[in-house]
Scaffold this motif. Structure first.
Motif, PDB file in Angstrom:
ATOM      1  N   ARG A 186       0.826  -1.212   0.000  1.00  0.00           N
ATOM      2  CA  ARG A 186       0.000   0.000   0.000  1.00  0.00           C
ATOM      3  C   ARG A 186       0.860   1.263   0.000  1.00  0.00           C
ATOM      4  N   SER A 187       2.173   1.140   0.315  1.00  0.00           N
ATOM      5  CA  SER A 187       3.037   2.307   0.329  1.00  0.00           C
ATOM      6  C   SER A 187       3.409   2.692  -1.096  1.00  0.00           C
ATOM      7  N   ALA A 188       3.885   3.924  -1.245  1.00  0.00           N
ATOM      8  CA  ALA A 188       4.236   4.413  -2.584  1.00  0.00           C
ATOM      9  C   ALA A 188       5.396   3.604  -3.147  1.00  0.00           C
ATOM     10  N   PRO A 189       5.357   3.254  -4.425  1.00  0.00           N
ATOM     11  CA  PRO A 189       6.461   2.490  -5.016  1.00  0.00           C
ATOM     12  C   PRO A 189       7.739   3.314  -5.070  1.00  0.00           C
ATOM     13  N   LEU A 190       8.858   2.623  -5.034  1.00  0.00           N
ATOM     14  CA  LEU A 190      10.165   3.263  -5.055  1.00  0.00           C
ATOM     15  C   LEU A 190      10.415   3.866  -6.435  1.00  0.00           C
ATOM     16  N   PRO A 191      10.771   5.142  -6.502  1.00  0.00           N
ATOM     17  CA  PRO A 191      11.036   5.748  -7.821  1.00  0.00           C
ATOM     18  C   PRO A 191      12.362   5.246  -8.388  1.00  0.00           C
TER      19      PRO A 191
ATOM     20  N   LEU B   7      10.571  -8.063 -12.464  1.00  0.00           N
ATOM     21  CA  LEU B   7      10.830  -6.695 -12.024  1.00  0.00           C
ATOM     22  C   LEU B   7       9.702  -5.760 -12.449  1.00  0.00           C
ATOM     23  N   ALA B   8       9.272  -5.874 -13.691  1.00  0.00           N
ATOM     24  CA  ALA B   8       8.220  -4.984 -14.198  1.00  0.00           C
ATOM     25  C   ALA B   8       6.905  -5.178 -13.454  1.00  0.00           C
ATOM     26  N   LEU B   9       6.654  -6.382 -12.978  1.00  0.00           N
ATOM     27  CA  LEU B   9       5.410  -6.682 -12.264  1.00  0.00           C
ATOM     28  C   LEU B   9       5.508  -6.421 -10.766  1.00  0.00           C
ATOM     29  N   ASP B  10       6.697  -6.121 -10.274  1.00  0.00           N
ATOM     30  CA  ASP B  10       6.900  -5.917  -8.836  1.00  0.00           C
ATOM     31  C   ASP B  10       6.291  -4.588  -8.401  1.00  0.00           C
ATOM     32  N   PRO B  11       5.308  -4.600  -7.512  1.00  0.00           N
ATOM     33  CA  PRO B  11       4.642  -3.346  -7.121  1.00  0.00           C
ATOM     34  C   PRO B  11       5.512  -2.415  -6.287  1.00  0.00           C
ATOM     35  N   ARG B  12       6.695  -2.860  -5.892  1.00  0.00           N
ATOM     36  CA  ARG B  12       7.563  -1.994  -5.082  1.00  0.00           C
ATOM     37  C   ARG B  12       8.236  -0.903  -5.897  1.00  0.00           C
ATOM     38  N   PHE B  13       8.209  -1.007  -7.243  1.00  0.00           N
ATOM     39  CA  PHE B  13       8.975  -0.087  -8.073  1.00  0.00           C
ATOM     40  C   PHE B  13       8.098   0.599  -9.110  1.00  0.00           C
ATOM     41  N   ASP B  14       8.391   1.882  -9.323  1.00  0.00           N
ATOM     42  CA  ASP B  14       7.750   2.640 -10.399  1.00  0.00           C
ATOM     43  C   ASP B  14       8.760   2.765 -11.533  1.00  0.00           C
ATOM     44  N   LEU B  15       8.523   2.018 -12.604  1.00  0.00           N
ATOM     45  CA  LEU B  15       9.465   1.948 -13.716  1.00  0.00           C
ATOM     46  C   LEU B  15       8.939   2.636 -14.975  1.00  0.00           C
TER      47      LEU B  15
END
Length: 357
Positions: A25-30, A102-110
């Motif tokens: 729920r936290s903002a993804p890592l830029p 990596l692209a599907l990982d919700p922790r990152f904004d790619l």
């Protein structure tokens, strides 16, 4: 039952991505730049470097992030530059799996991230020398083909390779680049490739007496005799580790064929086609921008022996690491040539986030 099933599936997806629901729920890592490497030797720091170690120690990538279910099992991050580094594992299958995860990982904004593959490769001695680094303009698939055994190939053919959608080596009209038969070639954004080359063309590449000795054995190849340097050159991507002059002739022909004569085979590696395939597919979902791909390959060895030597002898030498005198120089070259591009993108993000060179 239906709701429980959906919740269970969501939990599996989140744990596979390395996060629990509260974290999701936290903002993804830029992320501004993803540095993609394919292998490491031993540890990420403090020993013989593979492709990843220079980035970890020198950029640096000091923060570790768990990545369960991937070959390397962790990512590394620079929170000041917002640069993420990864080791995909060798071969196209590992690359496709790692990039998709990596692209599907919700922790990152790619969505705006640039992907810079910095890896080692074999070098065509007709085009360059060991420890040189080449920015690829085209990536050609060397693994998707029909192949007739050389002992049964028609005498009029240059080799036994034909397009899957064809029956002769130079099928005309050329089949489509992207079809049910596979993705045969990608053209990276020309202006971005030229920009990266312009930024790094004068960066000195590693050189030493051992490399000079190797170069001198290729006295029939003028380009192989030159000092290592940064260049632009296309890459052939194939999982089979091929060696030899006849295979090199095929590779040159294959790259020219699939690029309509616009490309020139300079380096040969495994993973590049899978990187382009995975990012193109994820781009359709809006998770990444396929216009932001750069591929740099630095040469650890030649893809064929010098005149008078047999390919089998070259393989035997490489099996005992005698033929890979360029290994450390090439991993250093990959970092030296690619890191100025990564730093430029990351430190001037206000410009490059919305405006691709």
């Amino acid at each position: 039952m239906h709701q429980a099933f959906i919740y269970g599936a969501l939990m599996i997806g989140l744990v596979w991505g390395g996060v629990m629901p509260s974290q999701a729920r936290s903002a993804p890592l830029p992320v501004r730049v993803v540095v993609v490497t394919t292998f490491e030797i031993g540890h990420d720091t403090g020993d013989i470097p593979g492709e990843f170690q220079n980035w970890v120690e020198k950029l640096p990538l000091s923060q570790t992030i768990s990545a369960p279910g991937t070959e390397h099992e962790l990512l590394r991050y620079n929170p000041q530059l917002h640069v993420l580094g990864m080791v995909s594992g060798e071969g196209p299958t590992h690359m496709a799996a790692a990039i998709t995860a990596l692209a599907l990982d919700p922790r990152f904004d790619l969505r705006h991230a640039y992907f810079v593959l910095a890896g080692i490769a074999g070098m065509n001695p007709h085009a360059g020398t060991v420890a040189s680094a080449a920015w690829a303009g085209h990536v050609v698939n060397g693994g998707e083909a029909h192949l007739i055994d050389p002992r049964e190939t028609p005498a009029s053919w240059p080799d036994g390779f034909t397009p899957v959608q064809g029956s002769v080596p130079n099928e005309r009209p050329r089949p489509p680049l992207h079809s049910i038969a596979g993705d045969m070639a990608f053209t990276l954004r020309p202006s971005l490739v030229q920009w990266a080359y312009g930024l790094t063309k004068d960066v000195p590449m590693p050189d030493n007496a051992a490399l000079e000795a190797v170069r001198q054995t290729y006295h029939m190849f003028p380009e192989a005799l030159k000092k290592p340097h940064v260049m632009i050159g296309d890459t052939l991507s194939a999982e089979t580790f091929w060696v030899g002059g006849r295979m090199n002739d095929w590779a040159e022909r294959w790259v020219s064929y699939w690029t309509d004569g616009q490309g020139k085979m300079v380096t040969t590696a495994e993973e590049d086609i899978a990187l382009c395939q995975a990012l193109t597919l994820q781009g359709k979902a809006g998770r990444v921008d396929p216009q932001r791909i750069l591929i740099l390959r630095s040469a650890s060895n030649f893809d064929m022996p010098p005149s008078g030597k047999a390919p089998a002898d070259m393989l035997a030498a490489e099996a005992h690491e005698e033929g890979f005198v360029g290994l450390k120089a090439s991993t250093d070259a990959a970092y030296e040539a690619a890191s100025p591009v990564v730093r430029e993108l990351a430190t001037h993000w206000a410009r490059y986030k919305t405006q691709v060179p």
